[in-house]
Design an enzyme around this catalytic site. Structure first.
Site, short mmCIF file in Angstrom:
data_model
loop_
_atom_site.label_atom_id
_atom_site.label_comp_id
_atom_site.label_asym_id
_atom_site.label_seq_id
_atom_site.Cartn_x
_atom_site.Cartn_y
_atom_site.Cartn_z
N LYS A 172 -20.58 -95.09 -66.69
CA LYS A 172 -21.04 -96.38 -67.20
C LYS A 172 -21.02 -96.40 -68.74
O LYS A 172 -20.51 -97.34 -69.34
CB LYS A 172 -22.48 -96.64 -66.72
CG LYS A 172 -23.17 -97.79 -67.42
CD LYS A 172 -24.55 -98.03 -66.87
CE LYS A 172 -25.67 -97.30 -67.55
NZ LYS A 172 -25.99 -97.73 -68.92
N ASN A 173 -21.56 -95.35 -69.35
CA ASN A 173 -21.72 -95.37 -70.81
C ASN A 173 -20.42 -95.16 -71.57
O ASN A 173 -20.40 -95.24 -72.80
CB ASN A 173 -22.76 -94.33 -71.25
CG ASN A 173 -24.18 -94.81 -70.92
OD1 ASN A 173 -24.37 -95.93 -70.46
ND2 ASN A 173 -25.15 -93.94 -71.16
N ARG A 183 -28.70 -104.13 -73.21
CA ARG A 183 -28.69 -103.88 -74.65
C ARG A 183 -27.32 -103.45 -75.16
O ARG A 183 -26.99 -103.71 -76.32
CB ARG A 183 -29.68 -102.77 -74.98
CG ARG A 183 -31.08 -103.07 -74.58
CD ARG A 183 -31.95 -101.89 -74.92
NE ARG A 183 -31.70 -101.47 -76.29
CZ ARG A 183 -32.25 -102.02 -77.35
NH1 ARG A 183 -33.13 -102.97 -77.22
NH2 ARG A 183 -31.95 -101.58 -78.56
N CYS A 218 -37.44 -102.52 -75.41
CA CYS A 218 -37.19 -102.41 -73.97
C CYS A 218 -38.17 -101.44 -73.38
O CYS A 218 -39.02 -100.90 -74.08
CB CYS A 218 -35.75 -102.02 -73.69
SG CYS A 218 -35.46 -100.28 -73.89
N ARG A 246 -36.29 -99.37 -79.74
CA ARG A 246 -34.82 -99.33 -79.79
C ARG A 246 -34.18 -100.35 -80.75
O ARG A 246 -33.48 -101.26 -80.34
CB ARG A 246 -34.24 -99.53 -78.38
CG ARG A 246 -34.59 -98.40 -77.46
CD ARG A 246 -33.96 -98.56 -76.11
NE ARG A 246 -32.60 -98.04 -76.07
CZ ARG A 246 -31.87 -98.02 -74.96
NH1 ARG A 246 -32.35 -98.50 -73.83
NH2 ARG A 246 -30.65 -97.52 -74.98
N ASP A 276 -31.24 -88.99 -70.65
CA ASP A 276 -30.96 -89.73 -69.42
C ASP A 276 -31.14 -88.88 -68.16
O ASP A 276 -31.01 -89.39 -67.05
CB ASP A 276 -29.54 -90.31 -69.46
CG ASP A 276 -29.44 -91.54 -70.34
OD1 ASP A 276 -30.49 -92.04 -70.78
OD2 ASP A 276 -28.31 -92.00 -70.60
N VAL A 316 -36.03 -88.21 -77.85
CA VAL A 316 -35.08 -89.27 -78.22
C VAL A 316 -35.72 -90.66 -78.20
O VAL A 316 -35.55 -91.44 -79.14
CB VAL A 316 -33.83 -89.22 -77.30
CG1 VAL A 316 -32.84 -90.32 -77.67
CG2 VAL A 316 -33.16 -87.86 -77.35
N ARG A 325 -27.83 -101.14 -61.86
CA ARG A 325 -27.21 -101.22 -63.18
C ARG A 325 -26.42 -99.96 -63.47
O ARG A 325 -25.46 -100.00 -64.24
CB ARG A 325 -28.29 -101.36 -64.26
CG ARG A 325 -28.92 -102.73 -64.36
CD ARG A 325 -29.80 -102.81 -65.57
NE ARG A 325 -29.12 -102.19 -66.70
CZ ARG A 325 -29.71 -101.49 -67.66
NH1 ARG A 325 -31.00 -101.35 -67.67
NH2 ARG A 325 -29.02 -100.96 -68.63
C1 UD1 Z 1 -27.24 -94.60 -75.47
C2 UD1 Z 1 -27.03 -94.66 -73.98
C3 UD1 Z 1 -28.34 -94.38 -73.25
C4 UD1 Z 1 -28.95 -93.06 -73.75
C5 UD1 Z 1 -29.02 -93.02 -75.26
C6 UD1 Z 1 -29.46 -91.66 -75.79
C7 UD1 Z 1 -25.22 -96.26 -73.77
C8 UD1 Z 1 -24.78 -97.60 -73.35
N1 UD1 Z 1 -26.53 -95.97 -73.64
O1 UD1 Z 1 -28.17 -95.63 -75.82
O2 UD1 Z 1 -28.08 -94.32 -71.86
O3 UD1 Z 1 -30.24 -92.91 -73.21
O4 UD1 Z 1 -27.75 -93.33 -75.84
O5 UD1 Z 1 -28.62 -90.67 -75.33
O6 UD1 Z 1 -24.43 -95.44 -74.17
N2 UD1 Z 1 -32.12 -95.89 -83.10
C9 UD1 Z 1 -32.63 -96.47 -84.26
N3 UD1 Z 1 -31.84 -97.38 -84.92
C10 UD1 Z 1 -30.59 -97.72 -84.49
C11 UD1 Z 1 -30.10 -97.13 -83.32
C12 UD1 Z 1 -30.87 -96.20 -82.64
O7 UD1 Z 1 -33.74 -96.18 -84.68
O8 UD1 Z 1 -29.94 -98.55 -85.13
C13 UD1 Z 1 -32.97 -94.90 -82.36
C14 UD1 Z 1 -33.35 -95.36 -80.95
O9 UD1 Z 1 -34.48 -96.18 -80.96
C15 UD1 Z 1 -33.58 -94.03 -80.24
C16 UD1 Z 1 -32.55 -93.11 -80.90
O10 UD1 Z 1 -32.16 -93.75 -82.11
O11 UD1 Z 1 -34.87 -93.55 -80.49
C17 UD1 Z 1 -31.31 -92.85 -80.09
O12 UD1 Z 1 -30.84 -94.06 -79.57
P1 UD1 Z 1 -29.29 -94.38 -79.34
O13 UD1 Z 1 -28.50 -93.11 -79.32
O14 UD1 Z 1 -28.87 -95.43 -80.29
O15 UD1 Z 1 -29.32 -95.00 -77.88
P2 UD1 Z 1 -28.34 -96.08 -77.34
O16 UD1 Z 1 -27.03 -95.94 -78.03
O17 UD1 Z 1 -29.00 -97.40 -77.31
#
Ligand code: UD1
Length: 419
Positions: A22-23, A93, A117, A122, A306, A328, A398
């Site tokens: 999926k990701n 998201r 969320c 996030r 995850d 995380v 999902r």
């Molecule tokens: C992706 C995965 C999700 C997984 C996560 C962490 C997809 C579609 N989803 O989510 O399944 O759980 O990686 O492995 O690939 N953060 C900030 N600012 C930002 C972006 C992120 O503070 O602009 C923080 C987030 O709140 C979180 C951390 O960084 O605490 C990591 O999040 P991130 O790696 O961005 O997760 P996603 O990409 O949303």
């Protein structure tokens, strides 16, 4: 909403095929916005998040053709609207992934800001800051990100923290920028590498994906291609955990063991015999109860967040006490309260869950409001005494393709009950 009814107590046995990730599929579908010609994407999992992405692209005017094997051909030449509405972004998201490609290719994008969320606040500030550093004019108004740029300009981006979709968004945007963009402290997840491979097949010049420094030399245009998505490592890990929890013996096929090293190591520590081949993993728990294991989640290649919820379930039925630290996301323990309702002994101390394994869980009606937490409740249902009802399985749909069919193939007594 449908429910899953699970009668626990059967060790899982048999063989199943792992679906596409999926990701990886989500960013790759977003990347099709960058191509001048049609892109055909194969090994796409049949999931609600994929349907949402198709709806999002379809509303923009993009043409999508899906065949019976879930190959999706995407043609962006008909795009009319550079807009991602709140109603779709709030349900998924990862819709934010269209921001970088739309801006880079069409010079403009309006994308709803995702809210907080179930697992934390996030934010997407790092996606936005990166685009601004590349010369985009971005402002947030009325809950929407409005971005404009004539042509993005390459720069050195040092990410404050490791973000998966943030790295992906900026890497996609950089493919068409002027000059060579360098992303430091980039996410190293296999899905980032898969996206880079797909972009390179479209004509991009990306080096270093899979390391923490990615260099993207901008090109004038990208073309159509055919690309197959890599297997889903989280689905793989979930079925392995399910086998371990039930004392079973399961072989998963069409997966990539190298992406699961941290998870396999923990399963071995829990007492499982794990063998791996090129594209398969065989786990045998020999009818034994797992041993409790300490876990700390971190970005890849460390133990994935995850998989945290599924391993919490493993620990609550395991022998001994252990700690699970979530580093995380700030609020990713909602399964804990539901597992307790099934008899689990878990104490929460900040971002750490302390588990003391119990001999048996008892069935209860349970539900969760995020994907992996819901999966952990299904796993708990597989070992609990009695009939567990997992509600709100919308979240499972999902991210897990045909979960009840795959588990039933392994001998589980599980069925979907329509609402
Ligand atoms: C992706 C995965 C999700 C997984 C996560 C962490 C997809 C579609 N989803 O989510 O399944 O759980 O990686 O492995 O690939 N953060 C900030 N600012 C930002 C972006 C992120 O503070 O602009 C923080 C987030 O709140 C979180 C951390 O960084 O605490 C990591 O999040 P991130 O790696 O961005 O997760 P996603 O990409 O949303």
């Amino acid at each position: 909403m449908d429910k899953l009814l699970i009668t626990g107590g059967i060790p899982l046995e048999g063989e199943i095929r792992i679906s596409g990730a999926k990701n990886a599929a989500l960013p790759i579908l977003a990347a099709t916005l960058l191509a001048d010609g049609p892109v055909k994407v194969g090994n796409i999992p049949h999931l609600q998040d994929i349907t949402t992405t198709m709806e999002l692209l379809g509303r923009m005017g993009v043409e999508l053709v899906v065949d019976e094997r879930m190959n999706i051909e995407v043609d962006c030449s008909t795009i009319r609207e550079l807009f991602a509405p709140y109603e779709l972004v709030k349900s998924m998201r990862a819709s934010i992934l269209v921001l970088g490609p739309m801006l880079a290719r069409f010079g403009e994008a309006v994308v709803s800001l995702p809210g907080g969320c179930a697992i934390g606040s996030r934010p997407v500030n790092l996606h936005i800051e990166g685009l601004v550093k590349m010369g985009a004019d971005v402002h947030v108004e009325g809950g929407y990100i409005h971005a404009k740029a004539r042509r993005l300009k390459a720069t050195r981006l040092v990410m404050d923290l490791v973000t998966v979709t943030g790295t992906e968004n900026l890497m996609m945007a950089a493919t068409l920028a002027e000059g060579t963009t360098v992303i430091e402290n980039a996410a190293r997840e296999p899905e980032v590498v898969d996206l880079a491979n797909c972009l390179n097949a479209m004509g991009a010049k990306i080096n270093g994906a899979g390391s923490n420094t990615i260099a993207v030399e901008g090109v004038d245009g990208l073309s159509g291609t055919h690309y197959d998505v890599l297997p889903d490592r989280i689905e793989s890990g979930t079925y392995l955990a399910a086998a371990a929890i039930t004392g079973g013996h399961v072989r998963i096929k069409d997966t990539q063991p190298r992406m699961l090293e941290a998870v396999i190591e923990k399963l071995r520590e829990a007492g499982a015999r794990v063998e791996v081949g090129d594209r398969w993993i065989d786990l045998d728990m020999k009818g034994c109860r797992p041993r409790a294991i300490n876990i700390r989640t971190s970005p890849y290649p460390a133990f994935p967040t995850d998989m945290q919820a599924q391993f919490t379930t493993l620990n609550v039925v395991a022998e001994g006490a252990a700690t699970i630290s979530e580093t995380v996301f700030e609020n990713r323990f909602m399964h804990v309260h539901e597992l307790r309702r099934m008899g689990a002994d878990i104490q929460l101390e900040g971002n750490t869950a302390v588990t003391r394994g119990v001999e048996r869980l008892t069935a209860a009606p349970v539900m969760a409001t995020d994907l992996r937490a819901s999966a952990s409740l299904v796993l708990a249902g597989l070992v609990a005494e009695g009939d567990t009802v997992v509600e709100r399985i919308y979240h499972i749909d999902r991210g897990y393709e045909s979960i009840e069919e795959k588990l039933a193939k392994l001998g589980a007594r599980i069925r979907r009950v329509p609402a």
